[in-house]
Write an enzyme that holds these catalytic residues in place. Structure first.
Site, PDB file in Angstrom:
ATOM      1  N   HIS A  75      -3.292   7.621   1.961  1.00 25.80           N
ATOM      2  CA  HIS A  75      -3.675   6.263   1.564  1.00 25.80           C
ATOM      3  C   HIS A  75      -5.062   5.976   2.138  1.00 25.80           C
ATOM      4  O   HIS A  75      -5.352   6.326   3.278  1.00 25.80           O
ATOM      5  CB  HIS A  75      -2.641   5.272   2.123  1.00 25.80           C
ATOM      6  CG  HIS A  75      -3.027   3.839   1.910  1.00 25.80           C
ATOM      7  ND1 HIS A  75      -3.525   3.381   0.712  1.00 25.80           N
ATOM      8  CD2 HIS A  75      -2.992   2.767   2.748  1.00 25.80           C
ATOM      9  CE1 HIS A  75      -3.781   2.090   0.818  1.00 25.80           C
ATOM     10  NE2 HIS A  75      -3.475   1.697   2.040  1.00 25.80           N
ATOM     11  N   CYS A 111       0.814  -1.223   0.000  1.00 28.41           N
ATOM     12  CA  CYS A 111       0.000   0.000   0.000  1.00 28.41           C
ATOM     13  C   CYS A 111       0.845   1.270   0.000  1.00 28.41           C
ATOM     14  O   CYS A 111       0.345   2.345  -0.330  1.00 28.41           O
ATOM     15  CB  CYS A 111      -0.940   0.003   1.194  1.00 28.41           C
ATOM     16  SG  CYS A 111      -2.155  -1.307   1.128  1.00 28.41           S
ATOM     17  N   ASN A 140      -9.923   0.118  -0.227  1.00 25.38           N
ATOM     18  CA  ASN A 140      -8.452   0.199  -0.215  1.00 25.38           C
ATOM     19  C   ASN A 140      -7.929  -0.409  -1.525  1.00 25.38           C
ATOM     20  O   ASN A 140      -8.002  -1.620  -1.710  1.00 25.38           O
ATOM     21  CB  ASN A 140      -7.921  -0.557   1.002  1.00 25.38           C
ATOM     22  CG  ASN A 140      -6.398  -0.492   1.111  1.00 25.38           C
ATOM     23  OD1 ASN A 140      -5.717  -0.066   0.187  1.00 25.38           O
ATOM     24  ND2 ASN A 140      -5.879  -0.929   2.249  1.00 25.38           N
TER      25      ASN A 140
END
Ligand code: ACO
Length: 331
Positions: free
Chosen positions: A252, A115, A282
């Site tokens: 993020h 990520c 996500n």
């Protein structure tokens, strides 16, 4: 003093057509729309179609970023793709993107920081530009993350989605001050001791399989809040700036509660924070450039704005970057 900077001159994104709502997911696993929204802020996610690959998403996002920047593919001399879900074990997805865009100059390679991948790729490309090794870079975060989910594990499968975002960087001589346009600094960290709280239980060398995402959510959450808070402070301090100098936080998109905790720590009002987790979930390395493209597209983020990126993911790996958007008025 003249300093070589990486201007961020265009961005673009792509989301697969198929939308999977929380309600639909609740028909497959023991969960509910209410639980997912309350714990994460997620309402839906996009899922790549059968046969639609990470490189397809990346090429779509890149074409839009190049068009927004007004730069021809033939002028690109570096492509860095951040992904955890490459098309194949090799070659790098970046080389497929290179061929798909018709780029024949320079180098193309992948970066793996889960990520945090986009922030890592941005740092890599910025350092290539600063070192004079390239002039025009495409930095892409692209994922078909839903392909590595265990759809029977409700603790992970509700959290992720597919998508891609891309930015174009261009070399420019700046003054070296914080008023410069372009990337002011990037800050990367990792701590391999935390591997077991977020990983995939497979790989070419270990099991010969792709594996599925495994996560200790509470542990990841704790580390995310403390490590992202730390790297944000580091980025601001390195430039002699305060949180109040930041026009936009583009974080993020892992969990609405983590995003809110960062905004609170920076004392930023929520209208200064770009949040699209409710629609994208996500998307791992794609989440930051997806959010940025949305905020540029709807006119929130403008040329000259100071944007702070941050992200954390498996590794653990985390980082932040401070960027003044667009071309300087003189360029
Ligand atoms: N639906 C309903 N109930 C669920 C679900 C679900 N989808 N998932 C878990 N539960 C249950 C659990 O079983 C538990 O039940 P119990 O109390 O009977 O044992 C209860 O809900 C609470 O579970 P917790 O894990 O304590 O819930 P928490 O509040 O920690 O939220 C979450 C879980 C959303 C995963 C959170 O911890 C989180 O967001 N962590 C960070 C994740 C993250 O940031 N990942 C980013 C990196 S990802 C990457 O790099 C690839």
């Amino acid at each position: 003093m003249s300093v070589r900077r990486s201007l961020l001159v265009g961005c673009g994104s792509y989301l697969p057509e198929r939308v999977l709502s929380n309600a639909e997911l609740a028909e497959k696993v023991d969960t509910s729309h209410e639980w997912i929204v309350q714990r994460t802020g997620i309402h839906q996610r996009h899922v790549a179609a059968e046969g639609e690959l990470t490189s397809d998403l990346a090429i779509n996002a890149s074409n839009k970023a190049l068009a927004a920047a007004g730069i021809a593919a033939r002028d690109v001399d570096l492509i860095v793709v951040a992904t955890t879900t490459p098309d194949d074990t090799f070659p790098a997805t970046a080389t497929k993107v290179q061929a798909g865009l018709g780029v024949t100059n320079g180098a193309a390679f992948d970066v793996q920081a889960v990520c945090a991948g986009f922030v890592y790729a941005l740092a890599v490309a910025d350092n290539f530009i600063k070192a004079g090794q390239c002039d025009t870079a495409l930095v892409i975060g692209a994922e078909t993350f839903t392909r590595i989910l265990d759809w029977e594990d409700r603790t992970t499968c509700v959290l992720f989605g597919d998508g891609a975002g891309a930015v174009v960087l261009k070399a420019h001589e700046g003054s070296g001050g914080v008023d410069d346009h372009g990337i002011l600094s990037t800050h990367l960290h990792s701590d391999g001791r935390e591997r077991d709280i977020l990983y995939v239980d497979g790989g070419p060398s270990s099991t010969g399989t792709t594996g599925h995402v495994r996560m200790e959510g509470k542990e990841v959450f704790k580390h995310a809040v403390s490590k992202l808070g730390g790297v944000i402070e580091e980025a601001l301090e390195a430039n002699g700036l305060n949180a109040a100098d930041v026009d936009w936080l583009v974080p993020h998109q892992a969990n609405r509660r983590i995003i809110d905790a960062m905004a609170k720590r920076m004392k930023l009002s929520s209208d200064k924070v770009v949040c699209c987790i409710e629609r994208h979930a996500n998307t791992s390395a794609a989440s930051v450039p997806l959010a940025l493209t949305e905020a540029v597209g709807d006119g929130r983020v403008k040329s000259g704005d100071l944007v702070l990126f941050e992200a954390i993911g498996g590794g653990l790996a985390w980082g932040a970057g401070l960027v003044r958007m667009g071309y300087p008025p003189s360029a």
